[in-house]
Motif scaffolding. Structure first.
Motif, mmCIF file in Angstrom:
data_model
loop_
_atom_site.group_PDB
_atom_site.id
_atom_site.type_symbol
_atom_site.label_atom_id
_atom_site.label_comp_id
_atom_site.label_asym_id
_atom_site.label_seq_id
_atom_site.Cartn_x
_atom_site.Cartn_y
_atom_site.Cartn_z
ATOM 1 N N THR A 384 0.810 -1.225 0.000
ATOM 2 C CA THR A 384 0.000 0.000 0.000
ATOM 3 C C THR A 384 0.838 1.268 0.000
ATOM 4 O OG1 THR A 384 -0.173 -0.101 2.426
ATOM 5 C CG2 THR A 384 -1.931 -1.157 1.140
ATOM 6 N N THR A 385 1.946 1.267 0.767
ATOM 7 C CA THR A 385 2.819 2.444 0.808
ATOM 8 C C THR A 385 4.270 1.987 0.623
ATOM 9 O OG1 THR A 385 2.888 2.269 3.224
ATOM 10 C CG2 THR A 385 1.283 3.811 2.269
ATOM 11 N N PRO A 386 4.605 1.461 -0.553
ATOM 12 C CA PRO A 386 5.929 0.846 -0.753
ATOM 13 C C PRO A 386 7.095 1.819 -0.677
ATOM 14 C CG PRO A 386 4.780 1.051 -2.850
ATOM 15 C CD PRO A 386 3.790 1.413 -1.788
ATOM 16 N N ASP A 387 6.841 3.128 -0.821
ATOM 17 C CA ASP A 387 7.932 4.098 -0.827
ATOM 18 C C ASP A 387 8.019 4.918 0.451
ATOM 19 O OD1 ASP A 387 8.664 3.374 -3.479
ATOM 20 O OD2 ASP A 387 7.004 4.602 -4.241
ATOM 21 N N ASP A 388 7.172 4.626 1.405
ATOM 22 C CA ASP A 388 7.185 5.350 2.674
ATOM 23 C C ASP A 388 8.348 4.848 3.527
ATOM 24 O OD1 ASP A 388 6.716 6.619 5.054
ATOM 25 O OD2 ASP A 388 4.906 5.501 5.549
ATOM 26 N N PRO A 389 9.297 5.728 3.915
ATOM 27 C CA PRO A 389 10.472 5.281 4.692
ATOM 28 C C PRO A 389 10.117 4.555 5.985
ATOM 29 C CG PRO A 389 10.818 7.494 3.859
ATOM 30 C CD PRO A 389 9.395 7.159 3.565
ATOM 31 N N LEU A 390 9.074 4.985 6.682
ATOM 32 C CA LEU A 390 8.682 4.307 7.918
ATOM 33 C C LEU A 390 8.086 2.930 7.623
ATOM 34 C CD1 LEU A 390 7.199 7.129 10.177
ATOM 35 C CD2 LEU A 390 9.231 5.732 10.615
ATOM 36 N N ALA A 391 7.334 2.824 6.530
ATOM 37 C CA ALA A 391 6.782 1.524 6.143
ATOM 38 C C ALA A 391 7.905 0.562 5.754
ATOM 39 C CB ALA A 391 5.801 1.688 4.989
ATOM 40 N N ILE A 392 8.913 1.080 5.064
ATOM 41 C CA ILE A 392 10.053 0.248 4.663
ATOM 42 C C ILE A 392 10.808 -0.234 5.901
ATOM 43 C CG2 ILE A 392 12.267 0.248 3.453
ATOM 44 C CD1 ILE A 392 11.013 2.358 1.542
ATOM 45 N N GLN A 393 11.038 0.681 6.844
ATOM 46 C CA GLN A 393 11.725 0.300 8.078
ATOM 47 C C GLN A 393 10.913 -0.723 8.868
ATOM 48 O OE1 GLN A 393 13.950 3.134 10.887
ATOM 49 N NE2 GLN A 393 11.961 2.936 11.874
ATOM 50 N N TYR A 394 9.593 -0.538 8.893
ATOM 51 C CA TYR A 394 8.712 -1.480 9.599
ATOM 52 C C TYR A 394 8.846 -2.874 9.003
ATOM 53 C CZ TYR A 394 4.415 -3.522 11.461
ATOM 54 O OH TYR A 394 3.508 -4.329 12.092
ATOM 55 N N GLN A 395 8.855 -2.950 7.684
ATOM 56 C CA GLN A 395 8.987 -4.263 7.034
ATOM 57 C C GLN A 395 10.353 -4.885 7.340
ATOM 58 O OE1 GLN A 395 6.348 -5.738 5.704
ATOM 59 N NE2 GLN A 395 5.310 -3.861 6.342
ATOM 60 N N TYR A 396 11.402 -4.055 7.338
ATOM 61 C CA TYR A 396 12.713 -4.607 7.667
ATOM 62 C C TYR A 396 12.747 -5.140 9.089
ATOM 63 C CZ TYR A 396 17.477 -5.274 8.974
ATOM 64 O OH TYR A 396 18.624 -5.852 9.467
ATOM 65 N N SER A 397 12.085 -4.445 10.010
ATOM 66 C CA SER A 397 12.082 -4.910 11.395
ATOM 67 C C SER A 397 11.518 -6.320 11.495
ATOM 68 C CB SER A 397 11.273 -3.940 12.277
ATOM 69 O OG SER A 397 9.882 -4.031 12.025
ATOM 70 N N HIS A 398 10.548 -6.643 10.647
ATOM 71 C CA HIS A 398 9.980 -7.999 10.664
ATOM 72 C C HIS A 398 10.868 -8.995 9.922
ATOM 73 C CE1 HIS A 398 6.314 -7.481 12.922
ATOM 74 N NE2 HIS A 398 6.104 -6.335 12.291
ATOM 75 N N VAL A 399 11.596 -8.528 8.926
ATOM 76 C CA VAL A 399 12.593 -9.416 8.299
ATOM 77 C C VAL A 399 13.577 -9.899 9.358
ATOM 78 C CG1 VAL A 399 14.524 -9.535 6.671
ATOM 79 C CG2 VAL A 399 12.429 -8.340 6.012
#
Length: 469
Positions: A384-399
């Motif tokens: 939904t928000t693939p370019d949002d820096p906070l969304a990207i960081q959130y996804q990395y935290s789960h990686v």
């Protein structure tokens, strides 16, 4: 809930152990003022691992005459305090100003509602976390657990870091001393806990992070079998910290930094035994984080690689509860992987870069490395928000959380279930409201569950104790 608020007296309260008699203190939790908890602190469970006993398995504690005053915690095992305070996500407190560190640190603490030898209460034996290089067996709070659950709680120190896990993988420095200390503490419980009101046939190991990892290893070790009847691993299994098949290069790197000649493993061991603990910690600090020490296959505690043991079904099939928090690398731990302000986030370029770095370490030499990286990035990217820096960081935290905690926990749970063990799997979703600076997008972070284990959900707490005369 405060841990404890009032102190009491109980003249002549003395308990016998196999090495001598001990006298402790008494406390009361705030909300159970009529239920005393007896605490016996700093009881030696093994001989000081100093001199020729450094880098050797623990030896029996020396007996004493008369009554030993078990009213203060023993010294903490040597560790780097700067690293400790940087990694306070593993511990909801800091070391006190009056703390002491010493290699003479192999002590056990007992918290019990009764010292009646026929009480036969369940026993909870805590193994602390701290990445196998930090921590102590004396956080505040076990009085509350003992009082509210009517159990005997035991905690202890074990050797850490370069004193607990350095190895040449031969007879000179076989490794796993911290894990062997843990076994020795379990043996102490089996021999002594009945006199503290506990049942040696109803012992449950429980631990968080490196403590949970240690417990997962104990379920694969022939030395630990029969010393406990149930186990709980919170946020970590052996797969979180897999064995190092080649520890000698790290040991040589450390020995060189410490100023030791490296003719052979015998000379390395002799030289390191001659250094002070402070010198060893200083050398370790200079190499961190290149020098990360984990268990090894030593032929004694671990007979072969843990995965081989699991594939063969050589697993202690006792009841096993294990699980994770729902955002293990959500906030404080995330700062160890992401540089910069976590309130701002990261770019897709940085996301891919740090995923590639971790994947390269995990899949060294794999010809499909690029495909693996692309698959991970695609799987975790927010649609939904693939370019949002906070969304990207959130996804990395789960990686990071999935690779370090969730996947290792699921693997171990499945392997234990495959051999017929009763396995109970959980996900902790409760987010404590203790850090006003933590963003709303952070879930239940690594070590958040410790506040409830310890009964320290309220940051402001006090505890008073008095010597039992």
């Amino acid at each position: 809930m405060a841990i404890c608020a009032t102190a009491g007296q109980d003249d002549g309260l003395v308990v016998s152990t196999v090495t001598g008699q001990v006298r402790g203190t008494t406390t009361h939790t705030t909300d159970l003022p009529d239920k005393p908890i007896y605490a016996f602190l700093g009881i030696p469970y093994a001989a000081p691992p100093v001199g020729e006993l450094r880098y050797r398995p623990p030896q029996p504690a020396l007996p004493w005459e008369g009554v030993r005053e078990a009213v203060e915690y023993g010294s903490y095992c040597p560790q780097n305090l700067t690293s400790f305070n940087k990694m306070d996500y593993d511990f909801p407190m800091e070391f006190g100003e009056n703390m002491t560190m010493s290699e003479d640190c192999l002590t056990v603490n007992v918290f019990t509602p009764t010292v009646g030898g026929d009480a036969a209460l369940p026993v909870l034996l805590w193994i602390h976390g701290g990445a196998l290089m930090l921590g102590m067996g004396s956080p505040p709070g076990w009085e509350a657990l003992a009082a509210h659950q009517d159990v005997v709680v035991v905690s202890f120190n074990y050797r850490l870091g370069v004193l607990g896990f350095l190895s040449t993988k031969d007879e000179n420095m076989p490794g796993n001393y911290g894990l062997l200390d843990q076994v020795h503490a379990m043996e102490w419980v089996k021999e002594n806990i009945r006199n503290f009101g506990g049942d040696p046939e109803r012992v449950t190991l429980f631990g968080q992070s490196a403590g949970g990892i240690s417990i997962s290893y104990h379920l694969l070790s022939p030395l630990s079998k029969g010393l406990f009847q149930r186990a709980i691993s919170q946020s970590g299994t052996w797969k979180t910290f897999p064995v190092n098949p080649q520890p000698l290069p790290l040991t040589k790197m450390f020995a060189e930094k410490a100023g030791c000649e490296m003719e052979d493993t015998a000379s390395i061991t002799a030289c390191l035994k001659g250094k002070s603990a402070e010198e060893l910690l200083e050398s370790f600090d200079a190499l961190w984080p290149m020098l990360y020490l984990v268990p090894v296959v030593d032929g004694t505690f671990l007979t072969t690689d843990p995965m081989d043991l699991m594939e063969k079904g050589e697993i202690n099939t006792i009841d096993y509860l294990l699980g994770v928090n729902n955002h293990e690398v959500g906030w404080v731990a995330l700062s160890h992987f992401v540089q910069g302000d976590l309130h701002v986030g990261i770019s897709q370029e940085v996301f891919v870069k740090i995923v590639r770095t971790g994947t390269t370490m995990a899949y060294q030499g794999n010809p499909n490395l690029d495909k693996i990286v692309d698959t991970i990035v695609a799987e975790y990217r927010d649609p939904t928000t693939p370019d949002d820096p906070l969304a990207i960081q959130y996804q990395y935290s789960h990686v990071q959380g999935d690779s370090m905690f969730v996947a290792p926990t699921m693997l171990v749970a499945e392997k234990h279930a495959d051999v017929g063990a009763r396995v109970f799997l959980y996900e902790n979703q409760y987010r404590p409201s203790i850090d006003p600076n933590r963003p709303d997008w952070v879930g239940c972070d690594h070590a958040d569950d410790l506040f409830y284990n310890l009964g320290t959900s309220v940051p402001q707490r006090t505890c008073q104790t008095s010597k039992l005369q």
